[in-house]
Each structure stands twice: as C-alpha cells, then as structure tokens.
Design an enzyme around this catalytic site. Structure first.
Site, PDB file in Angstrom:
ATOM      1  N   ASP A   1      38.056  31.645  39.133  1.00 42.93           N
ATOM      2  CA  ASP A   1      38.523  32.991  38.780  1.00 42.93           C
ATOM      3  C   ASP A   1      37.378  34.003  38.870  1.00 42.93           C
ATOM      4  OD1 ASP A   1      39.822  35.154  37.685  1.00 42.93           O
ATOM      5  OD2 ASP A   1      40.604  34.076  35.944  1.00 42.93           O
TER       6      ASP A   1
ATOM      7  N   ASP B   1      47.800  39.417  36.937  1.00 43.07           N
ATOM      8  CA  ASP B   1      48.438  38.421  36.066  1.00 43.07           C
ATOM      9  C   ASP B   1      49.905  38.756  35.783  1.00 43.07           C
ATOM     10  OD1 ASP B   1      45.858  37.593  35.999  1.00 43.07           O
ATOM     11  OD2 ASP B   1      45.734  37.445  33.820  1.00 43.07           O
TER      12      ASP B   1
END
Ligand code: GLA
Length: 676
Positions: free
Chosen positions: A409, A487
């Site tokens: 990430d 997200d």
C-alpha cells in the site's frame, strides 16, 4: 407628537428591538451534524474526522465540523440566515499526504455561492464567507477534487451563521429506498458431490504447491485424480493437492469427488509457468471489519470460520492480514508499541502477532493460504512499520514465514518518492517515461522483483488507488492485481461510483493480471465499529454480481464469525462465482447505457456470455429486452438466471424478447449460451 407619529415610532422601535433581540450567531457544530453523508468515518463535532483537534496548517480551532470527502450537509435556513462563514482546509492529521485533495463548495438554493478551489494537505485555511439573504436551503459540500477520497480529511472550522430570525436546521438528505428485508435467491447446494471453483491453477516451477479442491455435497467425501503430474499428490480425505513441479508445462487432470450419493468429475488445468493467480484471488481480508484491532487470534478464527461456514467449498482461499500487525509509530496501544526493527533490520513482532510463521502454518493446515500487508514507505497508512529501505529483507521474511500474498500500500511512500534517484526509476517498457509515473512505478517494480526471487509463489497486490494508470504497467512489475480506485465503504454511493466506473481499465484484465475495485462490503463490516452492511439486499446482489462480472479479486471484508444466512447465501452461489473465476479472464464492460439502466457483458471461456442488467435508479424498471445485436448475440440462446440457478425459456435473438424486472439499485444476472 401626534398619535400617528407616536404609533409609528413605537412600531419601528419595536421592530428594531425585535431585530436586535433575534440577531444571533448559530454555530454549525450546534446543529445535528449526523445528517451529513460522507465518504469515510462519521461526522465530527469540534473534532477532525479522525477524532483529533481541528487543525489546518498548524492552526488549531476549537469549534467546527470535521468530515471527509465526499461530504454533503444539507440545511434548511428557515428564512433568517444572513451570512455563513468558516475557515476551511484539509486537517493536518493526514500528515501532508499527497493523495489528499478536496474542494469545499457552498451551494445556496442549488447555486454555488462560494468555492474553495482545490486544497491540499498543508495548505493554510481559506476564509469562506457567503451572504445568505433570501436563501432557503444551503448545502455544504466537500468533493474529492477528482482523485478519489483517500486522505480527504476536511474541516469546516469556526463555521457559523449570522441569523436574523429562524434557526438553520440540518435535513436528512436524499430520499431513501423503501426498506426491503434480506431475501435469499439461491437454492442450497445439493447433497450429491459437486466440484466448484476455478478450473485452472497456475504455479511456478519449484514453488510449494497447495490447491484445495472445493466441493459441496454430503461428507464424508473421497477425492481422487487422474493424470496428476509427477511431484504432486492428492490427499483423498481433504482434497488437498500438494508437492512441487520441477519444470514448466501444462497438465490436464481429471478430478473426482465421491460420496454415498454419487460421484462427480471435473477437468482441471495445472499450468506450471511464470504466471500465478490465473483466476482472481478469493478470500478474506481483515481491514473492512477489524481495521487496526486485528490480531493473530482473530485471523486464526477467521480461517476457522471460512472452513466452518462451508465457504472453503466454494473456492474461497486466502486469509489476509491488512494494516495493524507490526509495531506502530506513537502507538497508544501498548500491544503495538515498541521497537520497529531489531539490530539486524528484521521487523519486530509484538503480542498482537507473536508468531507469524505459526499463524501461516495454521492457515495452511486448513488448506487455505495466508496474506500480509505492507507499504513501500517507512510507514503504512495507519503508521505501522513499512518496508522502506528493508524491501529485500521483508520479502525474504514474508517467504520464510510462509505467506502467499502481499498487499503493498502506497501510504507514506509519497513523502519519499521524490528523493529516489532518477536512475533507479527507469521502467524500460515505454521509452522515456514521465518522471511522475516513474515515481509511482519504482517501488512496485522493486518489490515485484524481490517477490519473484523467493522460493514460493506470492500473489502481489498493488494498492495505490489507481495512480499513474496502474492497469497499464501493473503486470510489467509482476503485479497480479491492482486497486483502480480509492477505498470503498458500505454505501450505495461508494460502491456504485467505484463499480460502475471500471471500463477504463477493463481491456488490461487477463489471467494473472486483475483490476481490483476494492474489497467486499457485505455482512458485518465497520472498520472496528461493527454494523451490518448499509447496502440494501438489492444493492448487495448488485455488488457481488458486478464484482464477479468485473473479474475482480473477491475479498470478503466482514466478520466471518457473524455470518447471517443472507450473506452466506450471497457468497456461495457457484454459478455467480464461476463468472469471476472464468479462465478466459475477460472483464465485463458496459455495452448498453440507457441512463439508469446499464447492461454489462462478459465473455466466457465456454463461448457463453454473462449479462448483468443493472438498475441505478430507485424505482423498479421493467424491460422487454431485444437489443441482442448490440451484445453480439445471434441465433437461439439458452437463458439461465444465475442467482436463482434456474433455466428460463430459450430466446430467439432475431425476433424474441427477454422480459425482465430489475429492482431499484438491483440486478438481474443471466448467462446466455448458444442453443445447439
Ligand atoms: C488504505 C488501503 C485500505 C487499507 C488501509 C489500511 O486506505 O487502501 O485498503 O489497507 O489503507 O490502513
């Protein structure tokens, strides 16, 4: 003084005094902020969305509204508001993350009265002032400025109204869909044996092989195989195939499953070569439910739940730990406070995750696979230890522990990207690449190569929210899947905005390379604050249908110990999952877009086509569908309703119609196959 004059004086004095008496400052934070809708977290009174003191570029504010893009707060001004003012900006709690950018907008009766323009983390607060005389309704909006919602922590600080009369009130936003109780469409799997899941599996020469045959039907069940290549063996009780293949090659195997009610078989292809993840990974990830409160115990229990719930029999395989396993910078929790690395640079474990190897072994002992999470930056998004300057060591450690999947990430890497020497950045695939793209690609190429050097197959999942068109180069850096967006959360807006905007990347999807529109938001989710998914049952059917049509990695994001019948049913329809796992690896695109009605088509390996008829509107839509030519369909077609697992009448594409009713925010999912 005559009496008329005296009356006039009294009247005007009384109006004046009324005005003075009613003029009032109404603070936004004294109103019901819970009516706001926002893309992440909960609306906060006098705090940032992350729960800290409202702070913009070092300046602190005691009052205001902390929110997150995309945020909408609607107000009815009740006729008396004269002015709105605030100091707006991105809250400092995002640590200058470059992914953070927002726009503040004040809309009065539908017209934009004030706009901040794009604001980034670290920008000083902007003074917002808007005259409201005569305005009836006001909307305070924070948009994501077009780059996704990540890190968009937005503050309306010192926000207040000057009013003359009446008092602004916040109002609940859009009309809601009529509530629908969860309804189950799919019949239970038969008691006779049935082998489900992908019919192809990729492995690299020399890597440990682990594949569990997923089969439904009464137990005990006995498994066997014909033409299994040398080096592999099948456990007849568990259906697990293990071992290793020495050389490259393709093998067609027959798998058999037998119980007291019958026998079934299935052709299965094993491809030993460079590519793994020949179908999208399916499993579970800890983030959408446990967030930072994940622990080894919770992960092992999730693995147990995947088996006990029976999901293992439908192809669900990975148990992936997301953020929250190493030690954390400035941790308030003693369990994750401590050294980050030892003297040799090895990552230090803690009481939440004392034994990574033991945990991975446990997951494997159930026939499942284990996944882990890190960042190319010094810190992960939640400030846990990242892999910056320890990439090689970490890749080796993950392999030594026995992990099969790494989600990598971007997070704090933005802060170091520009410090990487430019000669390290050349990607080599596209001539002279744009410097900024190189910065985006470099850390993934580095880790991708290192994972390839390990003696086990580790699925490489790139998480950088789609930057630099990752779908164009993710495969070149040995990525197996890559996030295409920010997200997801469990709202219709979030899920549908993401899900229905994937066409841009669709042509890059292929076996071993998958576009990832983020994890599933069905079941008990909540990022540490658990609640049932806020998606309606129809929205959940849409979510799963769409993700399967998109050949998306399927990572369950809920607490699997709390499955309800509806969620379990939603996740165990083998005909729907087969679309996702189809070996051709073609991602569906939207072939017909009639406003609220979107028709998605996915080509399948057996020559059939999957069709998703989606309704983005709130009212049910009735269709007499006959535009078969637009879908490239001719002749007579068999029609199967995949959610109900029933056959409908064949349709002649020359002059027939498919009658269908699609619920609001819902879907009808069919497979059409040429009739012989
Ligand atoms: C980012 C990712 C999420 C999750 C969190 C963890 O926001 O996009 O999927 O991994 O970080 O901090």
């Amino acid at each position: 003084m005559n009496s008329r004059f005296a009356l006039a004086l009294v009247l005007s004095l009384s109006i004046f005094t009324t005005r003075i008496a009613a003029a009032e400052t109404v603070w936004l934070d004294d109103l019901k902020l819970a009516s706001a809708t926002q893309g992440w977290g909960e609306p906060q009174k006098n705090k940032s969305v992350g729960g800290g003191t409202l702070t913009i570029a070092g300046k602190q504010f005691t009052r205001g509204f902390g929110t997150h893009s995309e945020s909408t707060l609607r107000l009815n001004l009740n006729g008396g508001a004269q002015e709105f003012s605030a100091s707006v900006g991105v809250d400092d709690e995002v640590n200058k993350n470059p992914a953070s950018s927002v726009k503040f907008i004040v809309l009065a009766d539908g017209n934009a009265l004030w706009r901040s323009g794009v604001m980034h983390a670290g920008n000083p607060a902007k003074d917002c002032k808007a005259t409201l005389t005569g305005v009836k309704s006001l909307v305070l909006e924070v948009s994501d400025a077009g780059d996704g919602i990540n890190y968009d922590h937005a503050d309306w600080a010192d926000a207040k109204f000057e009013t003359d009369a009446g008092r602004p009130v916040t109002v609940t936003p859009e009309p809601q869909l009529a509530p629908v109780a969860p309804y189950i469409l799919t019949p239970p799997a038969p008691a006779t044996p049935r082998i489900n899941g992908a019919n192809v599996f990729g492995v690299r020469p020399g890597s440990p092989f682990l594949f569990t045959i997923s089969a439904t039907g009464e137990r005990p069940m006995k498994f066997s195989a014909k033409n299994l290549p040398g080096g592999l063996k099948l456990d007849s009780k568990t259906g697990r195939i293990t071992g290793a293949l020495k050389t490259k090659g393709e093998f067609t195997v027959s798998l058999y499953a037998k119980n007291s009610l019958g026998t079934t078989d299935k052709k299965f292809r094993i491809v030993c070569g460079d590519q793994i993840a020949l179908t999208p990974p399916m499993g579970w990830n800890s983030w959408n439910c446990f967030a930072n409160s994940v622990s080894e115990d919770r992960v092992k229990r999730a693995a147990d739940a995947l088996v006990k719930s029976g999901l293992i029999n439908h192809g669900w395989t990975y148990i992936n730990v997301d953020a929250g396993w190493p030690n954390r910078r400035d941790s308030k929790d003693p369990a994750s406070r401590g050294e980050f690395r030892d003297a040799k640079g090895n990552i230090v474990l803690n009481s939440k995750f004392p034994d990574m190897k033991g945990m991975a072994d446990y997951i494997h002992s159930l026939g499942l696979k284990a996944g882990l999470y890190s960042s190319p930056g010094p810190w992960t998004c939640e400030d846990y230890t990242g892999s910056w300057k320890h990439e090689q060591q970490d890749a080796q450690t993950y392999a030594k522990w026995g992990f099969d999947y790494l989600k990598y990430d971007w997070c704090s890497y933005g802060n170091v990207a520009s410090g990487v020497a430019s000669n390290l950045m050349t990607v080599g695939s596209s001539g002279a690449p744009w410097k900024k793209d190189d910065e985006a690609i470099y850390p993934y190429r580095l880790m991708g190569n290192l994972l390839r050097d390990q003696n086990r197959d580790i699925v490489f999942s790139l998480c950088q929210y789609g930057m630099a068109d990752v779908w164009k180069w993710g495969g070149l850096v040995h990525g197996n899947c890559w996030r295409t967006t920010g997200d997801i959360i469990d709202t219709w807006k979030s899920m549908s905005d993401i899900g229905f905007n994937q066409d841009k990347a669709a042509s890059y999807s292929k076996p071993g390379n998958w576009n990832d529109p983020d994890m599933l938001v069905v079941g008990e989710v909540g990022w540490g604050k658990m609640h049932p998914s806020r998606l309606t049952p129809d929205e959940q059917y849409t979510h799963i249908s769409l993700w399967c049509l998109l050949s998306a990695p399927l990572l369950i994001g809920c607490d699997m110990e709390k499955f309800d019948d509806f969620t379990l049913n939603l996740l165990s329809n083998d005909e729907v999952l087969a679309l996702d796992q189809d070996a051709l690896g073609k991602e569906a695109t939207c072939v017909i877009n009639n406003g609220n009605v979107r028709i998605y088509e996915k080509e399948l390996e057996d020559g059939g086509r999957a069709l998703g008829f989606f309704n983005l509107g709130m009212e049910p839509v009735k269709l007499e569908f006959n535009e078969f030519a637009k879908l490239g369909l001719a002749g007579k077609q068999h029609v199967r309703d995949l959610w109900r697992q029933t056959n409908l009448a064949d349709v002649d594409t020359a002059n027939g119609v498919l009658p269908l009713t699609v619920p609001g925010h819902g879907v009808v999912l069919y497979k059409l196959t040429m009739a012989k």
